[in-house]
Design an enzyme around this catalytic site. Sequence first.
Site, PDB file in Angstrom:
ATOM      1  N   SER A  47       0.728  -1.274   0.065  1.00 18.51           N
ATOM      2  CA  SER A  47       0.150  -0.088  -0.064  1.00 18.51           C
ATOM      3  C   SER A  47       0.690   1.517   0.072  1.00 18.51           C
ATOM      4  CB  SER A  47      -0.920   0.121   1.189  1.00 18.51           C
ATOM      5  OG  SER A  47      -0.291   0.178   2.309  1.00 18.51           O
ATOM      6  N   HIS A  48       2.341   1.375   0.419  1.00 22.29           N
ATOM      7  CA  HIS A  48       2.962   2.381   0.527  1.00 22.29           C
ATOM      8  C   HIS A  48       4.288   2.092  -0.378  1.00 22.29           C
ATOM      9  CE1 HIS A  48      -0.072   3.566   3.296  1.00 22.29           C
ATOM     10  NE2 HIS A  48       0.341   4.674   3.153  1.00 22.29           N
ATOM     11  N   PHE A 179       1.445   1.257  12.060  1.00 18.55           N
ATOM     12  CA  PHE A 179       0.130   0.748  11.914  1.00 18.55           C
ATOM     13  C   PHE A 179      -0.852   1.985  11.824  1.00 18.55           C
ATOM     14  CE2 PHE A 179       0.225  -0.944  15.999  1.00 18.55           C
ATOM     15  CZ  PHE A 179      -0.842   0.162  16.704  1.00 18.55           C
ATOM     16  N   GLU A 188      -4.677   0.826   1.589  1.00 14.18           N
ATOM     17  CA  GLU A 188      -5.318  -0.649   1.467  1.00 14.18           C
ATOM     18  C   GLU A 188      -6.540  -0.699   1.046  1.00 14.18           C
ATOM     19  OE1 GLU A 188      -2.850  -2.978   2.410  1.00 14.18           O
ATOM     20  OE2 GLU A 188      -4.028  -4.296   2.085  1.00 14.18           O
ATOM     21  N   LYS A 230     -10.885   2.570  21.400  1.00 19.37           N
ATOM     22  CA  LYS A 230      -9.413   2.867  21.884  1.00 19.37           C
ATOM     23  C   LYS A 230      -8.578   3.432  20.892  1.00 19.37           C
ATOM     24  CE  LYS A 230      -9.965  -0.986  25.319  1.00 19.37           C
ATOM     25  NZ  LYS A 230      -9.442  -2.279  25.620  1.00 19.37           N
ATOM     26  N   SER A 307       6.586  -6.868  12.404  1.00 18.10           N
ATOM     27  CA  SER A 307       7.567  -6.553  11.326  1.00 18.10           C
ATOM     28  C   SER A 307       8.208  -7.788  11.039  1.00 18.10           C
ATOM     29  CB  SER A 307       8.668  -5.569  11.787  1.00 18.10           C
ATOM     30  OG  SER A 307       7.842  -4.303  11.854  1.00 18.10           O
TER      31      SER A 307
HETATM   32  P1  NDP Z   1      -0.667  -3.410   8.883  1.00 14.75           P
HETATM   33  O1  NDP Z   1      -2.044  -3.590   9.479  1.00 14.75           O
HETATM   34  O2  NDP Z   1      -0.435  -3.937   7.549  1.00 14.75           O
HETATM   35  O3  NDP Z   1       0.344  -3.652   9.849  1.00 14.75           O
HETATM   36  C1  NDP Z   1       0.621  -3.187  10.904  1.00 14.75           C
HETATM   37  C2  NDP Z   1       1.775  -3.525  11.852  1.00 14.75           C
HETATM   38  O4  NDP Z   1       1.283  -4.678  12.578  1.00 14.75           O
HETATM   39  C3  NDP Z   1       3.019  -4.060  11.069  1.00 14.75           C
HETATM   40  O5  NDP Z   1       4.041  -3.582  11.897  1.00 14.75           O
HETATM   41  C4  NDP Z   1       2.842  -5.393  11.073  1.00 14.75           C
HETATM   42  O6  NDP Z   1       3.962  -6.184  11.111  1.00 14.75           O
HETATM   43  C5  NDP Z   1       2.156  -5.886  12.606  1.00 14.75           C
HETATM   44  N1  NDP Z   1       1.321  -7.042  12.187  1.00 14.75           N
HETATM   45  C6  NDP Z   1       0.579  -7.411  11.504  1.00 14.75           C
HETATM   46  N2  NDP Z   1       0.090  -8.628  11.680  1.00 14.75           N
HETATM   47  C7  NDP Z   1       0.577  -8.851  12.920  1.00 14.75           C
HETATM   48  C8  NDP Z   1       0.425 -10.219  13.732  1.00 14.75           C
HETATM   49  N3  NDP Z   1      -0.257 -11.027  13.504  1.00 14.75           N
HETATM   50  N4  NDP Z   1       1.140 -10.330  14.811  1.00 14.75           N
HETATM   51  C9  NDP Z   1       2.182  -9.232  14.980  1.00 14.75           C
HETATM   52  N5  NDP Z   1       2.214  -8.229  14.426  1.00 14.75           N
HETATM   53  C10 NDP Z   1       1.589  -8.071  13.355  1.00 14.75           C
HETATM   54  O7  NDP Z   1      -0.610  -1.683   8.771  1.00 14.75           O
HETATM   55  P2  NDP Z   1      -1.483  -0.779   8.286  1.00 14.75           P
HETATM   56  O8  NDP Z   1      -2.115  -1.246   6.894  1.00 14.75           O
HETATM   57  O9  NDP Z   1      -2.457  -0.165   9.194  1.00 14.75           O
HETATM   58  O10 NDP Z   1      -0.643   0.306   7.776  1.00 14.75           O
HETATM   59  C11 NDP Z   1       0.264   0.193   6.407  1.00 14.75           C
HETATM   60  C12 NDP Z   1       1.247   1.558   6.242  1.00 14.75           C
HETATM   61  O11 NDP Z   1       0.412   2.479   6.062  1.00 14.75           O
HETATM   62  C13 NDP Z   1       1.998   1.637   7.649  1.00 14.75           C
HETATM   63  O12 NDP Z   1       3.231   1.653   7.061  1.00 14.75           O
HETATM   64  C14 NDP Z   1       1.557   3.417   7.675  1.00 14.75           C
HETATM   65  O13 NDP Z   1       2.693   3.978   8.433  1.00 14.75           O
HETATM   66  C15 NDP Z   1       1.087   3.673   6.561  1.00 14.75           C
HETATM   67  N6  NDP Z   1       0.044   4.773   6.612  1.00 14.75           N
HETATM   68  C16 NDP Z   1       0.574   5.980   6.423  1.00 14.75           C
HETATM   69  C17 NDP Z   1      -0.294   7.031   6.355  1.00 14.75           C
HETATM   70  C18 NDP Z   1      -0.085   8.411   6.087  1.00 14.75           C
HETATM   71  O14 NDP Z   1      -0.578   9.341   6.414  1.00 14.75           O
HETATM   72  N7  NDP Z   1       1.279   8.737   5.689  1.00 14.75           N
HETATM   73  C19 NDP Z   1      -1.545   6.967   7.064  1.00 14.75           C
HETATM   74  C20 NDP Z   1      -1.868   5.514   7.432  1.00 14.75           C
HETATM   75  C21 NDP Z   1      -1.157   4.333   7.257  1.00 14.75           C
HETATM   76  P3  NDP Z   1       4.307  -6.903   9.432  1.00 14.75           P
HETATM   77  O15 NDP Z   1       4.462  -5.736   8.426  1.00 14.75           O
HETATM   78  O16 NDP Z   1       5.640  -7.751   9.651  1.00 14.75           O
HETATM   79  O17 NDP Z   1       3.032  -7.620   9.087  1.00 14.75           O
HETATM   80  O1  PYC Z   2      -2.994   4.770   3.564  1.00 14.09           O
HETATM   81  O2  PYC Z   2      -4.102   5.772   4.911  1.00 14.09           O
HETATM   82  C1  PYC Z   2      -3.227   5.798   4.112  1.00 14.09           C
HETATM   83  C2  PYC Z   2      -2.445   7.139   3.553  1.00 14.09           C
HETATM   84  C3  PYC Z   2      -3.076   8.394   3.987  1.00 14.09           C
HETATM   85  C4  PYC Z   2      -1.945   9.392   3.416  1.00 14.09           C
HETATM   86  C5  PYC Z   2      -0.941   8.192   2.957  1.00 14.09           C
HETATM   87  N1  PYC Z   2      -1.274   7.022   3.102  1.00 14.09           N
END
Ligand code: NDP
Ligand code: PYC
Length: 338
Positions: A47-48, A179, A188, A230, A307
């Site tokens: 997704s990124h 996350f 996503e 939460k 991670s």
């Molecule tokens: P994910 O739900 O894919 O993952 C969240 C975290 O939880 C990761 O560190 C992942 O590790 C870990 N994880 C997942 N499953 C498990 C498990 N079963 N046990 C333990 N740990 C676990 O992340 P999101 O989709 O919420 O976010 C993805 C990316 O989007 C992030 O990098 C975030 O910074 C980015 N983002 C950026 C935004 C922005 O405004 N710039 C806004 C929103 C999101 P692993 O990767 O190893 O699975």
């Molecule tokens: O995936 O939510 C997101 C996001 C917002 C800005 C960049 N990524």
Amino acid sequence: MSDNIILSLAQARELSESILMDNGFSEDHAKSITDVILACQQDDCHSHGLFRLLMCTQSMKFGRINGSAKPAIVDAAPSVVKADANGGISLLAMDAALPLLIEKTKKNGIAALAINRCFHFSALWPEVEKLSAAGLAGLAMVPSHAWVAPAGGSRGTLGTNPLAFSWPRQGQHPFTFDFATSQFARGEIELYRRAGKPLPEGVAIDKEGQPTTDAEAAMGGAMLTFGDYKGSALSIMIELLAGPLIDDLTSKESMEAANGQPEAPYHGEIIIAFDPNLLSGGKAAANNDRAERLFADIIDQGARLPSQRRYQARERNLARDAVEIPQTLYNDLLALRK
Ligand code: NDP
Ligand code: PYC
């Protein structure tokens, strides 16, 4: 994945940098952006990864991003660094401010970097992992656009507001998580929409406030926070710490500033760094052993550390010198070359 195309890491870098420069980013911005996009693609954070080039180039069309902005770094207080991105993407400002943030943290035990006036599209884990690579623990937060309803609400007020943390470990990858505080990141949901796949239940509501699994309807309605009230409270905290606290915009204000254009969010970011040695009174090594006991007890139960999937993907992709993206995305990216 089927119907995918495989690119070598060098091809992926060349593709990203050339698209960015063809679309108005200076060479130093293109390099900073590509470093993070490629780190994500290499770790199978789709997704990124390269997908985010669509957001970067689309945002450029509306004329508000300054693709050659020079960040201004200010030594604001003994434990505070301010970085004005001057309307550029956040990443060059982060790169420019990082050495001073590390220096201040090692001197004072704790320090914060406030990045202001930046367009932001990226994952946060590469930033906190730069701190743990320097032996520090790090925490990073950003708002985004008001796509997410607060718990109990029915319309977008909060951003997808990611929270990232990294803890350094001797001779091993750091303990890192990163996350969105929404059930799904916006990116996503966009990937589900592109793939024509239904969302799981509980991720979003439509314009009428009804639960939906349709990605298009979700994007027109509101996303939901993780963990009910939460996640909602954490998301509000991020709005405050990375918004009013550092004199920058909330997700709602960022969305208003975009005036209906599908741009990357424009706001601030806060990064807080901690020195394990100074904060433990010089006992970092002994306390590191205690942190390792904690991790061992988690792994011993068959649970995984966050991670771990990412580090395994990195190892696999580096060994085969390849990243993989859908052919449809590749076609869309090629169309951005001039
Ligand atoms: P994910 O739900 O894919 O993952 C969240 C975290 O939880 C990761 O560190 C992942 O590790 C870990 N994880 C997942 N499953 C498990 C498990 N079963 N046990 C333990 N740990 C676990 O992340 P999101 O989709 O919420 O976010 C993805 C990316 O989007 C992030 O990098 C975030 O910074 C980015 N983002 C950026 C935004 C922005 O405004 N710039 C806004 C929103 C999101 P692993 O990767 O190893 O699975
Ligand atoms: O995936 O939510 C997101 C996001 C917002 C800005 C960049 N990524």
